[in-house]
Design an enzyme around this catalytic site. Structure first.
Site, short mmCIF file in Angstrom:
data_model
loop_
_atom_site.label_atom_id
_atom_site.label_comp_id
_atom_site.label_asym_id
_atom_site.label_seq_id
_atom_site.Cartn_x
_atom_site.Cartn_y
_atom_site.Cartn_z
N TYR B 143 -36.36 53.33 26.82
CA TYR B 143 -35.28 53.75 25.92
C TYR B 143 -35.51 55.19 25.46
O TYR B 143 -34.57 55.98 25.35
CB TYR B 143 -35.21 52.80 24.72
CG TYR B 143 -34.72 51.41 25.09
CD1 TYR B 143 -33.36 51.14 25.21
CD2 TYR B 143 -35.62 50.37 25.33
CE1 TYR B 143 -32.91 49.88 25.57
CE2 TYR B 143 -35.18 49.12 25.68
CZ TYR B 143 -33.82 48.86 25.80
OH TYR B 143 -33.38 47.62 26.17
N HIS B 175 -29.76 47.43 32.88
CA HIS B 175 -30.93 46.55 33.07
C HIS B 175 -32.15 47.36 33.51
O HIS B 175 -33.27 46.86 33.47
CB HIS B 175 -30.62 45.45 34.09
CG HIS B 175 -30.21 45.96 35.44
ND1 HIS B 175 -28.91 46.32 35.73
CD2 HIS B 175 -30.93 46.19 36.58
CE1 HIS B 175 -28.85 46.73 36.99
NE2 HIS B 175 -30.06 46.67 37.53
N GLU B 201 -34.49 43.90 42.41
CA GLU B 201 -34.57 45.29 42.85
C GLU B 201 -35.98 45.69 43.25
O GLU B 201 -36.16 46.63 44.03
CB GLU B 201 -34.04 46.22 41.74
CG GLU B 201 -32.56 45.98 41.47
CD GLU B 201 -31.96 47.05 40.55
OE1 GLU B 201 -32.62 48.05 40.26
OE2 GLU B 201 -30.79 46.87 40.15
#
Lengths: 163, 203
Positions: B143, B175, B201
């Site tokens: 973040y 995500h 992923e």
């Protein structure tokens, strides 16, 4: 405001019954389609306290008139009404005898019967939709039902006995 | 006065529910509304490894992706209020979106090429979400890194809010934003969905 999809889900089947009763099996789906397309265009401006049944039946009433006129202009319409009432259980083959009996009614009576008994509109609303006053709408529905019981239900009962 | 059973008998031949006819009429209405330019929002649902998702598009592009935990009925009511109530379940407009998402979940697609309608996201949140598209498939950022990249290094909480309110999850890859300690952090589709996507992923 509800998404229009919810209006289709909640009221679509009722309007289809009304269209089938008023214009018959051949033109009912055209009348329904015209009704819901027109309703969808106007939907964002519908007051939040509007009676949705009455609003949709008002539109369906106008579209049924258009569709009936267009059908009358078509050359030699093909009669697709089954000769005998359907026992096959296919819901699309709804009873041709009922449509024959409905079709024989004066238009005003057929509409009053459909709007009251299938759409659940009170006679006051029916008068607002198809013109005339509340008493006339009540009389038209009563006369229509009386005739239907004689021309449609009675023969059906006789068939039951004959079997 | 007609009695109720009498009425039932009189109109029994007219089915109260006629599913084949209604399916036909719904498809025709979707086509007519599209052609007449009044299908303001088209939607469909799609079954995926992270549950059934709702996809909605305006004529500009994909406008909303919602997980089932977000309550699809509530999402549709929000779309009615914020965009237009002229909303239909009309899958045709979402064919290409569905195809690309299916490929993504099959591990055969690493980026989406779809027109997006950003109207449900504004201001700083939108700036943050725009930047998320630069985080490549299989990569993650914290973040704090995203806040720095968006030009407001102290706006870490605002980045969290932007991700939490992302109207286009999956396609705009919130995500891929995780906690500085490496744990996944919150997600609109639930923490399990986020872990599923990161595992997909990473494979």
């Amino acid at each position: 405001m509800q998404p229009f999809e919810q209006i289709v889900t909640d009221y679509g089947p009722m309007v289809l019954r009304v269209c089938r009763a008023v214009v018959g099996p051949h033109d009912a789906e055209d009348a329904w389609s015209e009704t819901f397309l027109s309703a969808m265009k106007a939907y964002p401006d519908l007051p939040s306290d509007a009676n949705i049944e009455a609003w949709l039946v008002t539109i369906a009433h106008r579209k049924a008139i258009d569709v009936t006129r267009a059908a009358a202009r078509r050359p030699a319409p093909v009669e697709e009404i089954p000769e005998r009432p359907s026992d096959a259980g296919r819901p699309e083959d709804w009873d041709g005898d009922l449509w024959r009996a409905l079709k024989a009614l004066p238009t005003r009576q057929r509409e009053a019967v459909a709007y009251h008994y299938l759409a659940g509109l009170p006679y006051k609303e029916i008068a607002a939709v198809s013109g005339g006053n509340t008493d006339a709408a009540r009389r038209a529905a009563a006369d229509g039902i009386k005739t239907l019981r004689r021309t449609y239900l009675r023969p059906a009962e006789q068939r039951e006995v004959a079997r | 006065m007609m009695t109720a059973p009498d009425k039932e008998r009189l109109f029994a031949a007219l089915p109260t529910q006629d599913a084949p006819a209604m399916n036909r009429l719904r498809a025709r209405l979707a086509d007519d509304a599209q052609r007449e330019g009044v299908l303001d929002v088209a939607y469909r649902t799609l079954d995926t490894p992270v549950g059934r998702i709702l996809l909605a598009a305006t004529d500009q592009g994909l406008v909303k992706v919602a997980f089932s935990v977000q309550d699809h009925d509530a999402v549709l009511r929000q779309l009615a209020d914020r965009i237009s109530p002229r909303i239909l379940n009309a899958p045709g407009r979402l064919d290409e979106t569905s195809r690309q998402l299916d490929e993504y979940f099959a591990g055969q697609r690493t980026r989406f090429e779809l027109p997006l309608d950003w109207r449900l996201s504004k201001g700083f949140r939108r700036e943050v979400l725009t930047h998320l598209r630069d985080i490549g498939y299989g990569h993650t950022e914290s973040y704090a890194q995203v806040a720095a990249a968006a030009g407001s290094p102290r706006a870490v909480r605002a980045v969290g809010t932007a991700c939490a309110t992302n109207p286009l999850p999956l396609v705009v890859p919130c995500h891929r934003v995780v906690r500085s300690d490496g744990t996944a952090g919150g997600y609109a589709g639930g923490p399990d969905a986020k872990r599923t996507l990161l595992a997909l992923e990473a494979a």
